[in-house]
Motif scaffolding. Structure first.
Motif, mmCIF file in Angstrom:
data_model
loop_
_atom_site.group_PDB
_atom_site.id
_atom_site.type_symbol
_atom_site.label_atom_id
_atom_site.label_comp_id
_atom_site.label_asym_id
_atom_site.label_seq_id
_atom_site.Cartn_x
_atom_site.Cartn_y
_atom_site.Cartn_z
ATOM 1 N N GLN A 1 59.264 25.257 41.538
ATOM 2 C CA GLN A 1 58.413 24.250 40.898
ATOM 3 C C GLN A 1 57.100 24.911 40.460
ATOM 4 O O GLN A 1 56.107 24.897 41.182
ATOM 5 N N TRP A 2 57.123 25.490 39.268
ATOM 6 C CA TRP A 2 55.978 26.230 38.752
ATOM 7 C C TRP A 2 54.737 25.354 38.633
ATOM 8 O O TRP A 2 53.646 25.764 39.020
ATOM 9 N N GLU A 3 54.886 24.140 38.117
ATOM 10 C CA GLU A 3 53.725 23.260 37.944
ATOM 11 C C GLU A 3 53.104 22.911 39.291
ATOM 12 O O GLU A 3 51.888 22.871 39.432
ATOM 13 N N LYS A 4 53.934 22.658 40.288
ATOM 14 C CA LYS A 4 53.432 22.342 41.633
ATOM 15 C C LYS A 4 52.712 23.552 42.222
ATOM 16 O O LYS A 4 51.643 23.424 42.831
ATOM 17 N N PHE A 5 53.286 24.745 42.025
ATOM 18 C CA PHE A 5 52.634 25.965 42.497
ATOM 19 C C PHE A 5 51.261 26.106 41.857
ATOM 20 O O PHE A 5 50.275 26.396 42.536
ATOM 21 N N GLN A 6 51.170 25.901 40.551
ATOM 22 C CA GLN A 6 49.887 26.013 39.849
ATOM 23 C C GLN A 6 48.879 25.003 40.382
ATOM 24 O O GLN A 6 47.698 25.321 40.538
ATOM 25 N N GLU A 7 49.331 23.801 40.649
ATOM 26 C CA GLU A 7 48.451 22.751 41.183
ATOM 27 C C GLU A 7 47.927 23.158 42.562
ATOM 28 O O GLU A 7 46.723 23.053 42.839
ATOM 29 N N LEU A 8 48.819 23.643 43.425
ATOM 30 C CA LEU A 8 48.412 24.074 44.764
ATOM 31 C C LEU A 8 47.474 25.274 44.698
ATOM 32 O O LEU A 8 46.483 25.348 45.439
ATOM 33 N N GLU A 9 47.767 26.197 43.804
ATOM 34 C CA GLU A 9 46.923 27.376 43.614
ATOM 35 C C GLU A 9 45.520 26.960 43.156
ATOM 36 O O GLU A 9 44.520 27.420 43.700
ATOM 37 N N ALA A 10 45.447 26.091 42.181
ATOM 38 C CA ALA A 10 44.157 25.634 41.658
ATOM 39 C C ALA A 10 43.360 24.893 42.729
ATOM 40 O O ALA A 10 42.149 25.123 42.884
ATOM 41 N N ASN A 11 44.025 24.031 43.492
ATOM 42 C CA ASN A 11 43.341 23.302 44.564
ATOM 43 C C ASN A 11 42.832 24.258 45.641
ATOM 44 O O ASN A 11 41.726 24.089 46.159
ATOM 45 N N PHE A 12 43.640 25.254 45.963
ATOM 46 C CA PHE A 12 43.238 26.252 46.949
ATOM 47 C C PHE A 12 41.979 26.975 46.487
ATOM 48 O O PHE A 12 41.035 27.135 47.242
ATOM 49 N N VAL A 13 41.982 27.400 45.235
ATOM 50 C CA VAL A 13 40.828 28.128 44.688
ATOM 51 C C VAL A 13 39.584 27.244 44.696
ATOM 52 O O VAL A 13 38.492 27.701 45.042
ATOM 53 N N LEU A 14 39.731 25.992 44.333
ATOM 54 C CA LEU A 14 38.586 25.083 44.335
ATOM 55 C C LEU A 14 38.020 24.887 45.737
ATOM 56 O O LEU A 14 36.805 24.790 45.920
ATOM 57 N N GLN A 15 38.901 24.823 46.743
ATOM 58 C CA GLN A 15 38.450 24.577 48.117
ATOM 59 C C GLN A 15 37.941 25.828 48.826
ATOM 60 O O GLN A 15 37.000 25.768 49.608
ATOM 61 N N HIS A 16 38.585 26.977 48.568
ATOM 62 C CA HIS A 16 38.303 28.172 49.362
ATOM 63 C C HIS A 16 37.739 29.343 48.557
ATOM 64 O O HIS A 16 37.277 30.306 49.146
ATOM 65 N N GLY A 17 37.831 29.281 47.237
ATOM 66 C CA GLY A 17 37.347 30.368 46.389
ATOM 67 C C GLY A 17 38.454 31.327 45.985
ATOM 68 O O GLY A 17 39.469 31.455 46.663
ATOM 69 N N VAL A 18 38.221 31.999 44.892
ATOM 70 C CA VAL A 18 39.233 32.895 44.334
ATOM 71 C C VAL A 18 39.444 34.124 45.215
ATOM 72 O O VAL A 18 40.570 34.629 45.335
ATOM 73 N N GLU A 19 38.403 34.615 45.869
ATOM 74 C CA GLU A 19 38.543 35.791 46.725
ATOM 75 C C GLU A 19 39.455 35.508 47.912
ATOM 76 O O GLU A 19 40.288 36.347 48.278
ATOM 77 N N VAL A 20 39.302 34.339 48.523
ATOM 78 C CA VAL A 20 40.155 33.967 49.654
ATOM 79 C C VAL A 20 41.593 33.783 49.168
ATOM 80 O O VAL A 20 42.547 34.211 49.827
ATOM 81 N N TRP A 21 41.767 33.157 47.974
ATOM 82 C CA TRP A 21 43.110 33.002 47.414
ATOM 83 C C TRP A 21 43.761 34.371 47.229
ATOM 84 O O TRP A 21 44.918 34.579 47.606
ATOM 85 N N GLN A 22 43.049 35.317 46.671
ATOM 86 C CA GLN A 22 43.602 36.654 46.440
ATOM 87 C C GLN A 22 44.020 37.291 47.762
ATOM 88 O O GLN A 22 45.088 37.899 47.854
ATOM 89 N N GLU A 23 43.193 37.150 48.769
ATOM 90 C CA GLU A 23 43.498 37.705 50.088
ATOM 91 C C GLU A 23 44.746 37.056 50.687
ATOM 92 O O GLU A 23 45.664 37.749 51.134
ATOM 93 N N VAL A 24 44.776 35.736 50.695
ATOM 94 C CA VAL A 24 45.906 35.012 51.274
ATOM 95 C C VAL A 24 47.180 35.289 50.481
ATOM 96 O O VAL A 24 48.247 35.556 51.058
ATOM 97 N N PHE A 25 47.100 35.243 49.156
ATOM 98 C CA PHE A 25 48.289 35.466 48.346
ATOM 99 C C PHE A 25 48.806 36.896 48.508
ATOM 100 O O PHE A 25 49.987 37.106 48.772
ATOM 101 N N ASN A 26 47.924 37.873 48.356
ATOM 102 C CA ASN A 26 48.349 39.277 48.382
ATOM 103 C C ASN A 26 48.812 39.775 49.741
ATOM 104 O O ASN A 26 49.689 40.641 49.806
#
Length: 76
Positions: free
Chosen positions: A20-45
């Protein structure tokens, strides 16, 4: 590495697993808004991507290459 509740990460894995690409994008965007892009990069990578099976990793890469990352335009 910052701690992240499993309840935040599991829906991301589910969206990938369900393809579910759209759902993934929504979750990714919400994560970035709540925690910041640096934390997203760390958690994802370091947590999400290494845990993906080969087919899921390939699917995600194809989605990114085919559709791009839309939230970056909105955040930047």
């Amino acid at each position: 590495m910052s701690e992240m509740p499993v309840s935040v990460i599991i829906p991301i894995f589910t969206a990938i697993s369900d393809r579910q690409w759209e759902k993934f994008q929504e979750l990714e965007a919400n994560f970035v808004l709540q925690h910041g892009v640096e934390v997203w990069q760390e958690v994802f990578n370091f947590r999400i991507k290494p845990a993906l099976d080969k087919e899921s990793d390939r699917w995600l890469l194809i989605q990114w290459c085919g559709q791009g990352i839309h939230w970056v335009k909105n955040v930047s």
